[in-house]
Enzyme design. Structure first.
Site, PDB file in Angstrom:
ATOM      1  N   GLY A  30       0.840  -1.178   0.000  1.00  0.00           N
ATOM      2  CA  GLY A  30       0.000   0.000   0.000  1.00  0.00           C
ATOM      3  C   GLY A  30       0.879   1.233   0.000  1.00  0.00           C
ATOM      4  CE1 TYR A  31       3.647   2.852  -3.981  1.00  0.00           C
ATOM      5  CE2 TYR A  31       1.769   1.376  -4.150  1.00  0.00           C
ATOM      6  CZ  TYR A  31       3.061   1.715  -4.489  1.00  0.00           C
ATOM      7  OH  TYR A  31       3.780   0.899  -5.323  1.00  0.00           O
ATOM      8  CB  ILE A  32       2.265   6.033   3.627  1.00  0.00           C
ATOM      9  CG1 ILE A  32       2.237   4.687   4.371  1.00  0.00           C
ATOM     10  CG2 ILE A  32       2.083   7.199   4.579  1.00  0.00           C
ATOM     11  CD1 ILE A  32       3.422   4.458   5.278  1.00  0.00           C
TER      12      ILE A  32
END
Length: 161
Positions: A30-32
């Site tokens: 996932g991408y913060i």
């Protein structure tokens, strides 16, 4: 690990890569944060957690700065709670070819049907042996970046590719 990452990216033909792989593992990422070519990513590979920061590419997608640090699995799971919407789910196969290893990613979910291979190089003009399953080069084509596939999945545009 940190430093300059130089890699070329290709579409994959067929499933021959699976029988030639010497290792494989499942990846969820996932991408913060993702924007302006910079990404902060959290990844779980099998039962290991990683935090990765990537800088923008200045040469059409061939190279960019990368910093990666292993973190506890529990920390990675907690960081997923603050990620931007959309998760990348894939299996990565490692396939040796000459002096290099191609990382072949088979995607699932909204990116099902997409298979991409990457090879890391020590310089942009370093020679490498292409396995026969390697198809069209897509280095620098942002549609195939994981951070873009999360927001604009393959199922939305695969008939246009």
């Amino acid at each position: 690990m940190s430093g300059m990452e130089i890699e070329r990216k290709f579409l994959v033909r067929g499933n021959d890569f699976k029988s030639r792989a010497h290792k494989s593992y499942r990846i969820k990422q996932g991408y913060i944060s993702s924007g302006n070519g910079r990404t902060v990513r959290v990844r779980i590979r099998d039962n290991q957690g990683f935090l990765t920061i990537k800088g923008p590419s200045l040469d059409g997608g061939l190279s960019r700065y990368e910093f990666e640090k292993e973190i506890a699995l529990e920390e990675a799971e907690q960081l997923f709670l603050i990620c931007e919407p959309g998760v990348i789910d894939k299996t990565r196969y490692l396939v040796a070819s000459g002096k290099h290893t191609f990382e072949v990613d088979e995607f699932y979910g909204d990116n099902d049907g997409l298979v991409i291979a990457e090879v890391e190089l020590s310089s942009p003009d370093e020679p490498y042996e292409k396995p026969d399953f390697i198809g069209e080069e897509v280095t620098g084509d942002k549609r195939y970046y994981n951070s873009h596939l999360r927001k604009n999945p393959y199922k939305m545009w695969k008939n246009e590719a």
